[in-house]
Write a protein that holds these residues in place. Structure first.
Motif, mmCIF file in Angstrom:
data_model
loop_
_atom_site.group_PDB
_atom_site.id
_atom_site.type_symbol
_atom_site.label_atom_id
_atom_site.label_comp_id
_atom_site.label_asym_id
_atom_site.label_seq_id
_atom_site.Cartn_x
_atom_site.Cartn_y
_atom_site.Cartn_z
ATOM 1 N N ALA A 86 28.714 43.395 96.497
ATOM 2 C CA ALA A 86 27.464 44.096 96.801
ATOM 3 C C ALA A 86 27.366 44.231 98.312
ATOM 4 O O ALA A 86 27.980 43.460 99.055
ATOM 5 N N ILE A 87 26.580 45.213 98.762
ATOM 6 C CA ILE A 87 26.430 45.462 100.199
ATOM 7 C C ILE A 87 24.953 45.613 100.523
ATOM 8 O O ILE A 87 24.209 46.279 99.793
ATOM 9 N N ALA A 88 24.543 45.008 101.632
ATOM 10 C CA ALA A 88 23.212 45.211 102.188
ATOM 11 C C ALA A 88 23.352 45.591 103.653
ATOM 12 O O ALA A 88 24.407 45.387 104.269
ATOM 13 N N LEU A 89 22.292 46.158 104.201
ATOM 14 C CA LEU A 89 22.255 46.574 105.596
ATOM 15 C C LEU A 89 21.239 45.717 106.335
ATOM 16 O O LEU A 89 20.095 45.586 105.898
ATOM 17 N N ASN A 90 21.664 45.115 107.430
ATOM 18 C CA ASN A 90 20.722 44.400 108.292
ATOM 19 C C ASN A 90 20.265 45.332 109.397
ATOM 20 O O ASN A 90 21.057 45.796 110.206
#
Length: 207
Positions: free
Chosen positions: A50-54
């Motif tokens: 999974a990928i998230a953006l900070n």
């Protein structure tokens, strides 16, 4: 993934202020007809679960369909605050660790995550590194594997004023995964308009 490794989530660190690029969201500059962040996602997605953006500020300005994680530390605490946000998010998913990458580094290795997992120290921490033209090896601490079990220690360190990543990672015995810089440094990052032009040349040479 090789035997003994498992896919982990990842956070793209995009919380920088991009002062040398004139401000704004640096990952949205165009390179080879695509945004920098699109290059990053394309290299990262096959390696992680999974990928998230900070990023900070209004999350609605992003159109990536990814979770947007703001810093949880007040003030501009630098990349470690983004790492902490990623660690907390990964913990909420039930993951043991999270990988971080920078939003302005479009050529990072396609085996980054596997190599970081293989290099992890006893604490589970690992950082990427590569040699410069003189052979000196430099760490790239925005590219790392971060065990969520250390997130409370990191939060305490940040609240105490720590900002330099390697001071904290050295304290916890981070392993180092060293990548080749042939034909170019895979961790070349776009800080200036000149760097963007150089990246265009690298893409052209690869094509």
């Amino acid at each position: 993934m090789t035997e003994g490794t498992a896919k982990v989530p990842a956070v793209i660190l995009a919380g920088g202020r991009a002062t040398r690029m004139g401000g704004g969201d640096k990952g949205w500059r165009i390179l080879g007809g695509k945004r920098l962040v699109d290059h990053v996602i394309a290299r990262l997605a096959p390696q992680v679960s999974a990928i998230a953006l900070n990023a900070n500020g209004d999350p609605d300005r992003f159109d990536l369909g990814l979770p947007v994680l703001p810093d949880s530390i007040d003030g501009y605490a630098g990349p470690l605050a983004g790492v902490l946000a990623g660690m907390d998010w990964a913990a909420s998913l039930g993951a043991d660790a999270v990988v971080s990458v920078a939003a302005d580094t479009p050529f990072f290795p396609t085996d980054l995550v596997m190599r970081l997992q293989q290099a992890a120290g006893p604490s589970g921490l690992a950082l990427a590194a590569s040699p410069d033209e003189t052979g000196k090896v430099w760490q790239h601490p925005t590219f790392g594997l971060w065990p969520v079990a250390l997130r409370h220690d990191l939060r305490e360190a940040l609240e105490g004023g720590l900002r330099k990543i390697v001071l904290w990672t050295d304290r916890h015995g981070a392993g180092i995964a060293t990548f080749s810089s042939d034909p170019h440094d895979p961790f070349f990052n776009v800080n200036t308009p000149e760097d963007l032009a150089q990246s265009e040349a690298l893409i052209g040479a690869a094509g």
